[in-house]
Design an enzyme around this catalytic site. Structure first.
Site, PDB file in Angstrom:
ATOM      1  CG  ASP A   8      38.069  67.703 -20.569  1.00 16.99           C
ATOM      2  OD1 ASP A   8      37.557  68.293 -20.015  1.00 16.99           O
ATOM      3  OD2 ASP A   8      36.821  66.953 -20.555  1.00 16.99           O
ATOM      4  CB  CYS A  65      35.431  66.993 -18.048  1.00 20.68           C
ATOM      5  SG  CYS A  65      33.528  66.043 -17.494  1.00 20.68           S
ATOM      6  N   GLY A  66      34.010  69.499 -18.783  1.00 21.28           N
ATOM      7  CA  GLY A  66      32.971  70.001 -18.680  1.00 21.28           C
ATOM      8  C   GLY A  66      31.776  69.800 -18.359  1.00 21.28           C
ATOM      9  CB  THR A  67      28.964  67.549 -18.049  1.00 23.06           C
ATOM     10  OG1 THR A  67      29.691  66.667 -17.971  1.00 23.06           O
ATOM     11  CG2 THR A  67      28.345  68.318 -18.911  1.00 23.06           C
ATOM     12  N   GLY A  68      31.104  66.744 -15.447  1.00 21.66           N
ATOM     13  CA  GLY A  68      31.504  66.365 -14.573  1.00 21.66           C
ATOM     14  C   GLY A  68      30.822  64.873 -14.813  1.00 21.66           C
ATOM     15  N   GLY A  70      31.264  62.805 -18.024  1.00 19.86           N
ATOM     16  CA  GLY A  70      32.446  61.979 -18.322  1.00 19.86           C
ATOM     17  C   GLY A  70      33.351  60.832 -17.429  1.00 19.86           C
ATOM     18  CG  HIS A  98      24.590  58.867   4.116  1.00 19.02           C
ATOM     19  ND1 HIS A  98      23.426  59.375   3.693  1.00 19.02           N
ATOM     20  CD2 HIS A  98      25.212  59.739   4.963  1.00 19.02           C
ATOM     21  CE1 HIS A  98      22.662  60.018   4.724  1.00 19.02           C
ATOM     22  NE2 HIS A  98      23.756  59.872   5.388  1.00 19.02           N
ATOM     23  NE  ARG A 109      32.176  73.224 -21.628  1.00 19.96           N
ATOM     24  CZ  ARG A 109      32.752  72.065 -23.259  1.00 19.96           C
ATOM     25  NH1 ARG A 109      31.346  70.635 -23.022  1.00 19.96           N
ATOM     26  NH2 ARG A 109      34.011  71.783 -23.425  1.00 19.96           N
ATOM     27  NE  ARG A 132      20.677  55.454   7.717  1.00 11.34           N
ATOM     28  CZ  ARG A 132      21.604  56.245   8.520  1.00 11.34           C
ATOM     29  NH1 ARG A 132      22.208  56.434   9.915  1.00 11.34           N
ATOM     30  NH2 ARG A 132      21.355  57.730   7.506  1.00 11.34           N
ATOM     31  CG  HIS A 133      25.840  55.680   5.579  1.00 11.17           C
ATOM     32  ND1 HIS A 133      24.522  55.442   5.041  1.00 11.17           N
ATOM     33  CD2 HIS A 133      25.510  56.097   6.743  1.00 11.17           C
ATOM     34  CE1 HIS A 133      23.773  56.871   6.008  1.00 11.17           C
ATOM     35  NE2 HIS A 133      24.517  56.838   7.168  1.00 11.17           N
ATOM     36  NE  ARG A 136      21.986  51.311   3.729  1.00 12.81           N
ATOM     37  CZ  ARG A 136      20.952  52.526   4.688  1.00 12.81           C
ATOM     38  NH1 ARG A 136      21.830  53.913   4.900  1.00 12.81           N
ATOM     39  NH2 ARG A 136      19.795  51.911   5.072  1.00 12.81           N
TER      40      ARG A 136
HETATM   41  C1  RB5 Z   1      34.045  67.533 -23.556  1.00 13.91           C
HETATM   42  O1  RB5 Z   1      33.812  68.543 -24.734  1.00 13.91           O
HETATM   43  C2  RB5 Z   1      33.492  67.459 -23.111  1.00 13.91           C
HETATM   44  O2  RB5 Z   1      32.486  66.488 -23.304  1.00 13.91           O
HETATM   45  C3  RB5 Z   1      33.070  66.704 -21.396  1.00 13.91           C
HETATM   46  O3  RB5 Z   1      34.378  67.556 -20.780  1.00 13.91           O
HETATM   47  C4  RB5 Z   1      32.798  66.337 -20.357  1.00 13.91           C
HETATM   48  O4  RB5 Z   1      31.577  67.385 -19.951  1.00 13.91           O
HETATM   49  C5  RB5 Z   1      32.282  64.941 -20.820  1.00 13.91           C
HETATM   50  O5  RB5 Z   1      31.621  64.323 -19.716  1.00 13.91           O
END
Ligand code: RB5
Length: 149
Positions: A8, A65-68, A70, A98, A109, A132-133, A136
């Site tokens: 994104d 994405c910002g955090t990875g 979502g 694994h 971010r 073994r993996h 799973r």
């Molecule tokens: C976008 O602002 C942010 O919410 C998206 O990139 C992500 O971090 C969501 O998980």
């Protein structure tokens, strides 16, 4: 090796650096966007990359994405996708060895470019260990069959 990639707006700068890095290292890339800084929705790019990987049109996917968070949640909704959110190189090789992860998710971010590129290299060079993996992973597939209609 063919890599599909998507992000994104919050992951766009890191995506571009990873695309350049992959090309410099001889990987074929398929960039699904986004291509502008305009605000957009991470599920749209997760779906494009996840379907490309699921259909066998690329070997692995990379999503940012910002955090990875979502974008990895979204990708994991696609049957057969095992997307792993990594912020360190231990997780990057363990998720291949694994979990046979087929998509790497990163948070622009959260981590710096140097760590992100090391994670990408580690992920792509690591191999699933089977044994073994596999048992799973078979259980993961059974959960998909039970709940994915
Ligand atoms: C976008 O602002 C942010 O919410 C998206 O990139 C992500 O971090 C969501 O998980």
């Amino acid at each position: 090796m063919k890599i599909s990639i998507g992000s994104d707006h919050a992951g766009l700068p890191l995506k571009q650096k990873i695309v350049n890095h992959l090309k410099d290292n001889g990987y074929e890339t398929n960039d699904f966007g986004t291509f502008t800084e305009e605000s957009c929705d991470y599920p749209d790019y997760a779906l494009k990359v996840a379907e490309n990987v699921k259909d066998g049109n690329s070997d692995f996917g990379i999503l940012i994405c910002g955090t990875g968070i979502g974008i990895s949640i979204a990708a994991n909704k696609v049957h057969g996708i095992r997307a792993a959110l990594c912020s360190d190189t231990f997780s990057a090789h363990a998720c291949r060895e694994h979990n046979n992860a087929n998509i790497l998710a990163l948070g622009q971010r959260v981590i710096g470019t140097g760590v992100a590129l090391d994670i990408v290299d580690t992920f792509l060079k690591s191999k699933f260990q089977g044994g073994r993996h596999q048992k799973r992973l078979d259980k993961l597939s059974k959960i998909e069959i039970k709940y994915f209609k």
